[in-house]
Enzyme design. Structure first.
Site, short mmCIF file in Angstrom:
data_model
loop_
_atom_site.label_atom_id
_atom_site.label_comp_id
_atom_site.label_asym_id
_atom_site.label_seq_id
_atom_site.Cartn_x
_atom_site.Cartn_y
_atom_site.Cartn_z
N TYR A 127 78.55 10.73 80.88
CA TYR A 127 79.50 9.88 80.15
C TYR A 127 80.23 8.94 81.10
O TYR A 127 80.44 7.75 80.79
CB TYR A 127 80.50 10.74 79.39
CG TYR A 127 80.01 11.23 78.05
CD1 TYR A 127 79.65 10.35 77.05
CD2 TYR A 127 79.92 12.59 77.79
CE1 TYR A 127 79.21 10.79 75.82
CE2 TYR A 127 79.48 13.05 76.56
CZ TYR A 127 79.12 12.15 75.58
OH TYR A 127 78.68 12.59 74.36
N ARG A 178 83.64 17.82 60.27
CA ARG A 178 83.55 16.95 59.10
C ARG A 178 82.85 17.57 57.91
O ARG A 178 82.89 17.01 56.80
CB ARG A 178 82.87 15.64 59.51
CG ARG A 178 83.76 14.74 60.34
CD ARG A 178 83.01 13.53 60.84
NE ARG A 178 82.05 13.88 61.88
CZ ARG A 178 81.16 13.03 62.40
NH1 ARG A 178 81.09 11.78 61.94
NH2 ARG A 178 80.35 13.41 63.36
#
Length: 358
Positions: free
Chosen positions: A158, A38
């Site tokens: 996770y 990003r």
């Protein structure tokens, strides 16, 4: 045992490979974790309307996104654009990356039945292999491509938490209250990670990094007992490929010695521990290794004068470690990933500073 890939390039002047081999590189090799992402306007443009996981499974995007920072910043290594949960998705696990949150599982894995039902990745991911082929075509012969996978503990966290966690309470509880279930989960993840890396190696990557994002939340005892054996097995499985192996985790200063014992040639160090001190810890447990790191990512916002001073300080610490026999080389990097808001020009300038201070 994975063997060398016929697709691998024979590079003779890559600074990254020279540093790993203990030779004097033509310039200090530098690359940054999350250098593709990003912080680049071209990344935001090409990813518009395309989900993160979709990007990782589209060879055209995978190739272009990986090469974008190499072209812009003149780094000495490309890091495969991927995500820690890509091998889980490829195996058939229900997972998505939710903007603003991260990877989220359809169903947490918290029982032995959940573990037994967890899919295992058995074949290389074809889309990733195709993307790697395109990346290699776009690199100079002094630039390497680093393959990437998440370590079993981070994947397990996770899965057990169902998504990102600030304290990993379900993970640690399972580890201690049902150790047999925990070890069964780790056993099930090792072949998935190995298959994901082996596919990248077969496609021709020049090095691999095993990234244990959440290992820094563990005590030394928990890491040694519940994590280290499984990371070691993955490093052993890819040893026959005869390419550099990197291990990195965040806030792992107290675990560096143990992580080095997993078997990598290169140990990544975050910004919290000076490189010479980190090298001594690593040396006493596993002998001299190549160091990777360790500029604080936040300092890319501080301007070139600050970055230059920090680069010189870090390189001086690395030289001391080499001179004292505690390390064999240094690859410049951040102590974690490029922050999303970082101006792209600041990253380019940091790379230029590293190269010009040789």
């Amino acid at each position: 045992m994975i063997t060398p890939s016929p697709a691998r390039r024979r590079l003779t002047r890559a600074p990254f490979l020279d540093a790993v081999a203990g030779r004097t590189p033509t310039r200090t090799p530098v690359w940054f974790m999350r250098q593709a992402g990003r912080s680049l306007p071209e990344y935001r443009e090409i990813r518009a309307g395309v989900g993160m996981l979709e990007s990782c499974f589209r060879p055209d995007l995978l190739t272009e996104i990986t090469l974008q920072p190499v072209r812009r910043h003149d780094v000495d290594a490309a890091i495969l654009f991927s995500d820690i949960v890509v091998p889980l998705k490829a195996a058939g696990v229900g997972v998505d990356i939710v903007p603003g949150r991260g990877p989220v599982m359809d169903h947490p894995v918290r029982t032995r039945a959940d573990v037994d039902a967890l899919p295992v990745l058995e074949e290389p991911v074809a889309e990733v292999g195709e993307g790697i082929s395109g990346i290699l075509d776009g690199l100079r012969d002094d630039q390497v491509l680093i393959g990437f996978a998440g370590a079993p503990f981070t994947l397990a966290s996770y899965l057990v938490e169902g998504g990102p966690s600030k304290n990993h309470r379900h993970t640690k509880a399972l580890m201690h209250t049902e150790p047999e279930t925990w070890h069964a989960l780790m056993e099930r993840l090792v072949p998935t990670v190995t298959a994901f890396l082996s596919g990248q190696i077969a496609a021709g990557v020049d090095a691999v990094q095993l990234f244990d994002s959440w290992a820094g939340y563990l005590s030394e005892y928990d890491y040694r007992e519940h994590v280290l054996p499984y990371s070691r097995r993955i490093f052993e499985a890819v040893a026959g490929a005869e390419i550099p192996r990197i291990h990195f985790g965040v806030t792992t200063g107290e675990l560096l010695a143990d992580m080095a014992q997993a078997g990598p040639e290169v140990v990544g160090v975050d910004w919290r521990v000076p490189l010479d001190r980190a090298a001594e810890r690593i040396f006493r447990a596993a002998g001299p290794k190549v160091l990777q790191g360790n500029l604080d990512p936040a300092l890319l916002f501080a301007g070139p004068d600050v970055v230059r001073a920090e680069v010189e300080r870090i390189r001086a610490a690395a030289r001391r470690a080499v001179d004292e026999g505690y390390a064999t080389g240094h690859i410049f990097n951040l102590g974690h990933g490029v922050l999303p808001e970082t101006p792209a020009e600041a990253v380019t300038e940091a790379v230029r500073i590293v190269h010009e201070t040789d």
